[in-house]
Scaffold this motif. Structure first.
Motif, PDB file in Angstrom:
ATOM      1  N   GLN B 145     -18.898  -4.684  22.178  1.00  0.00           N
ATOM      2  CA  GLN B 145     -17.948  -3.813  22.273  1.00  0.00           C
ATOM      3  C   GLN B 145     -16.845  -4.676  23.065  1.00  0.00           C
ATOM      4  O   GLN B 145     -15.602  -4.701  22.709  1.00  0.00           O
ATOM      5  CB  GLN B 145     -18.427  -2.610  23.125  1.00  0.00           C
ATOM      6  CG  GLN B 145     -19.156  -1.782  22.109  1.00  0.00           C
ATOM      7  CD  GLN B 145     -19.476  -0.493  22.900  1.00  0.00           C
ATOM      8  OE1 GLN B 145     -19.022  -0.075  23.834  1.00  0.00           O
ATOM      9  NE2 GLN B 145     -20.695   0.097  22.683  1.00  0.00           N
ATOM     10  N   GLU B 146     -17.149  -5.344  23.959  1.00  0.00           N
ATOM     11  CA  GLU B 146     -16.137  -6.307  24.686  1.00  0.00           C
ATOM     12  C   GLU B 146     -15.270  -7.359  23.939  1.00  0.00           C
ATOM     13  O   GLU B 146     -14.382  -7.506  23.997  1.00  0.00           O
ATOM     14  CB  GLU B 146     -16.616  -6.527  26.090  1.00  0.00           C
ATOM     15  CG  GLU B 146     -17.204  -5.620  26.755  1.00  0.00           C
ATOM     16  CD  GLU B 146     -17.797  -5.998  28.249  1.00  0.00           C
ATOM     17  OE1 GLU B 146     -17.611  -7.414  28.570  1.00  0.00           O
ATOM     18  OE2 GLU B 146     -18.420  -5.086  28.835  1.00  0.00           O
ATOM     19  N   GLN B 147     -16.391  -7.736  23.111  1.00  0.00           N
ATOM     20  CA  GLN B 147     -15.530  -8.853  22.074  1.00  0.00           C
ATOM     21  C   GLN B 147     -14.427  -8.091  21.063  1.00  0.00           C
ATOM     22  O   GLN B 147     -13.464  -8.625  20.795  1.00  0.00           O
ATOM     23  CB  GLN B 147     -16.513  -9.626  21.264  1.00  0.00           C
ATOM     24  CG  GLN B 147     -17.626 -10.369  22.079  1.00  0.00           C
ATOM     25  CD  GLN B 147     -18.671 -11.029  21.262  1.00  0.00           C
ATOM     26  OE1 GLN B 147     -18.833 -10.745  20.213  1.00  0.00           O
ATOM     27  NE2 GLN B 147     -19.282 -11.897  21.925  1.00  0.00           N
ATOM     28  N   ILE B 148     -14.818  -6.887  20.627  1.00  0.00           N
ATOM     29  CA  ILE B 148     -13.984  -6.122  20.141  1.00  0.00           C
ATOM     30  C   ILE B 148     -12.823  -5.767  20.849  1.00  0.00           C
ATOM     31  O   ILE B 148     -11.381  -5.854  20.580  1.00  0.00           O
ATOM     32  CB  ILE B 148     -14.506  -5.025  19.316  1.00  0.00           C
ATOM     33  CG1 ILE B 148     -15.314  -5.432  18.062  1.00  0.00           C
ATOM     34  CG2 ILE B 148     -13.479  -4.130  18.790  1.00  0.00           C
ATOM     35  CD1 ILE B 148     -16.034  -4.495  17.442  1.00  0.00           C
ATOM     36  N   ALA B 149     -12.818  -5.208  22.151  1.00  0.00           N
ATOM     37  CA  ALA B 149     -12.088  -4.747  22.884  1.00  0.00           C
ATOM     38  C   ALA B 149     -10.871  -5.828  23.132  1.00  0.00           C
ATOM     39  O   ALA B 149      -9.773  -5.582  23.495  1.00  0.00           O
ATOM     40  CB  ALA B 149     -12.645  -4.408  24.452  1.00  0.00           C
ATOM     41  N   PHE B 150     -11.426  -7.347  23.524  1.00  0.00           N
ATOM     42  CA  PHE B 150     -10.815  -8.089  23.976  1.00  0.00           C
ATOM     43  C   PHE B 150      -9.610  -8.734  22.836  1.00  0.00           C
ATOM     44  O   PHE B 150      -8.812  -9.741  23.080  1.00  0.00           O
ATOM     45  CB  PHE B 150     -11.090  -9.305  24.798  1.00  0.00           C
ATOM     46  CG  PHE B 150     -11.554  -8.937  26.162  1.00  0.00           C
ATOM     47  CD1 PHE B 150     -10.621  -9.212  26.911  1.00  0.00           C
ATOM     48  CD2 PHE B 150     -12.569  -8.351  26.603  1.00  0.00           C
ATOM     49  CE1 PHE B 150     -10.492  -9.004  28.421  1.00  0.00           C
ATOM     50  CE2 PHE B 150     -12.564  -8.082  28.009  1.00  0.00           C
ATOM     51  CZ  PHE B 150     -11.794  -8.492  28.944  1.00  0.00           C
ATOM     52  N   ALA B 151     -10.016  -8.427  21.626  1.00  0.00           N
ATOM     53  CA  ALA B 151      -9.449  -9.275  20.281  1.00  0.00           C
ATOM     54  C   ALA B 151      -8.104  -9.086  20.084  1.00  0.00           C
ATOM     55  O   ALA B 151      -7.652  -7.931  20.267  1.00  0.00           O
ATOM     56  CB  ALA B 151     -10.427  -9.058  19.270  1.00  0.00           C
TER      57      ALA B 151
END
Lengths: 87, 328
Positions: B145-151
Motif C-alpha cells: 500500500q505504501e509503495q502505491i501511496a508514494f508513487a
C-alpha cells in the motif's frame, strides 16, 4: 501581495561553508583517507517527539559500518570543540 | 564556472515479481540516448554488468532518535557519493528497491542529506504492480500500500493476465489509495520510456499537473486499506494567515501517518498560485506562477496517508477560507 516562503529551509552559502568546515575537522580528527565519505546534515524534524535542531555527521568508511555523530546545535554553530567532545 | 545540473534519479519500486526488473532491463538495453548508473538490490538480474551497476544493502539510518521522518537510506548516500566522482559517465540514476522496501527513507534521502540534495534531484517514484496479484498483495504485504501511496507513476502490469472486471477493480483500488499518480496499463512493462523517465514529478512547478481532472471524479470507495486518500477542493480563496498555521499543525499532529501531500492553493489578493508538497513531515512550498486570465482560482489539496481523520481535515481546510464558506 507577496507571501513569505514558509517551508523550505534555504541553504545559504554560510551553511555550506560551515558544513565544509565540519567535514575538514572530522577528516583531520579521524585521520580519514580519501576513500571515506563524510556527510554533514542539519536535522530539524517537525515531529514533536524529536529533539530540536541537530547536526548529524555520517562517517562512511568502505567495508566498515557507518558511524553517526550527533551534535545538539544548528550546523552553523558547531565549533571544533563541540566535535572533539563527541568523537 | 557554471554549476553542474542536478542528476535526475528515478526510483523503481513494486511488488515481488511485478516486473520492475523487466522495466529496468528495458531502460538499460534499449537505445534511447541516455546513460544510467543503476543501484540494484540484487546483482545478476540486470542486463548489463559494469561499474555503474552498484549493489545496495538497503541500510536505513534513523538520523533523529528513531523518527521515521528522519530515516534515510545510508547505502544510497554512500553509493551516490561514489557515483558523483564519475558523474560525467552517466545522465541519470535508477534505483531498484526490493519488493518489501519502504519507499519513505528512499525519498527522504533526497531531501535530508545535503550533498545528495545538491548533486541530484528525485525525478519520480515509479511503482510496478501486477494486475493479477494486486489485491492479494495489498491485503498481505503492508509495504504494498505504501509503495502505491508514494508513487508518481504506477505501471499496472500484466494486464493480459486478467479479465476486464479484475482490471477495473485493480484500477479502482489504486485510485482509492493514490488519486494523483499517473496509472499506465501495460503488458510486460511495454511503455514508452519517456513516460517513466525525465518526469520531474517532485518539482513544485509540476504539482498536481498530472491528470488535472482527477478531482472531478470521487474516489470515496471504502476498502480495508490502511492507506487512503482525501481530496479537498474549493473555489473560495484561502487566508494565508489561517492556512499556514493549520497545515503546519496537521503535518506535526498527523506525523508519519501522512505519506504524501500535494496542493495548489489560491490565496485571496495573491496573483500567484501557491504550491505545497510533503513527504511525511518534510514540507515545502512556494509561489509557482501567476493565475492566468480566466483560469478558475481553485484550491486543491490531496492527502495520502494512514488512518486519515478526513472530517477534521475537511473542517480545518474550510476554516482556512478567507471569507464565508461557499462550498468545498
Amino acid at each position: 501581495m507577496s507571501l513569505r516562503y514558509p517551508f523550505i529551509q534555504k541553504r545559504s552559502e554560510d551553511l555550506k561553508g560551515a558544513a565544509d568546515r565540519i567535514k575538514i575537522w572530522t577528516r583531520e580528527a579521524l585521520s580519514l583517507s580519501d576513500d571515506a565519505a563524510v556527510k554533514v546534515s542539519e536535522i530539524n524534524c517537525r515531529d514533536r517527539a524529536c529533539p530540536g535542531v541537530e547536526t548529524v555527521i555520517l562517517v562512511m568508511i568502505p567495508e566498515l559500518p557507518t558511524r553517526m555523530i550527533r551534535i545538539a546545535c544548528p550546523l552553523a554553530e558547531v565549533r571544533l570543540a563541540d566535535l572533539e567532545a563527541v568523537l | 564556472m557554471t554549476a553542474q545540473a542536478a542528476i535526475p534519479v528515478t526510483v523503481f519500486t513494486g511488488f515481488l515479481g511485478a516486473g520492475k526488473t523487466t522495466l529496468l532491463n528495458r531502460v538499460l538495453t534499449e537505445n534511447h540516448g541516455k546513460r544510467y548508473a543503476v543501484i540494484v538490490n540484487e546483482f545478476g538480474e540486470v542486463g548489463i554488468d559494469n561499474d555503474l551497476v552498484v549493489n545496495s544493502d538497503e541500510e536505513i539510518f534513523e538520523m533523529n532518535n528513531g523518527c521515521i521522518c528522519c530515516s534515510v537510506r545510508g547505502d544510497l548516500i554512500r553509493i551516490i557519493e561514489g557515483l558523483m566522482r564519475r558523474r560525467s559517465r552517466f545522465d541519470g540514476i535508477l534505483i531498484e528497491t526490493t519488493g518489501l522496501a519502504d519507499p519513505a527513507p528512499v525519498a527522504q534521502t533526497f531531501f535530508v542529506d545535503e550533498d545528495v540534495r545538491k548533486n541530484t534531484k528525485l525525478d519520480a517514484i515509479v511503482t510496478v504492480v501486477d494486475a493479477k496479484h494486486l489485491v492479494g498483495a495489498l491485503e498481505n504485504v503492508p509495504e504494498a500500500q505504501e509503495q502505491i501511496a508514494f508513487a508518481d507513476i504506477i505501471l499496472l502490469n500484466k494486464t493480459d493476465l486478467v479479465e476486464p472486471e479484475e482490471l477495473d477493480a485493480a484500477r479502482e483500488r489504486i485510485r482509492a489509495i493514490n488519486p494523483v499518480a499517473t496509472i499506465r496499463e501495460t503488458e510486460r512493462c511495454g511503455i514508452e520510456l519517456s513516460d517513466v523517465l525525465g518526469r520531474d514529478a517532485f518539482s513544485l512547478d509540476r504539482i498536481l499537473e498530472v491528470e488535472p481532472d482527477f478531482l472531478s471524479s470521487l474516489h470515496e470507495h471504502e476498502h480495508d486499506d490502511h492507506v487512503s486518500s482525501l481530496s479537498l477542493v474549493s473555489d473560495q480563496p484561502l487566508d494565508p494567515g489561517k492556512f499556514f498555521p493549520w497545515i503546519q499543525e496537521i503535518i506535526q499532529t498527523l506525523g508519519t501517518n501522512i505519506l504524501r501531500m500535494k496542493g495548489i492553493i489560491a490565496f485571496g489578493n495573491d496573483p500567484d498560485r501557491f504550491v505545497i508538497q510533503s513527504v511525511h513531515m518534510l514540507l515545502e512550498g512556494d509561489h509557482q506562477r501567476p493565475w492566468r486570465e480566466g483560469e478558475a482560482r481553485t484550491s486543491r489539496l490531496v492527502f495520502i496517508g494512514c488512518n486519515l481523520p478526513k472530517e477534521a481535515l475537511r473542517a480545518g481546510f474550510e476554516r482556512s477560507f478567507a471569507g464565508e464558506r461557499q462550498h468545498s
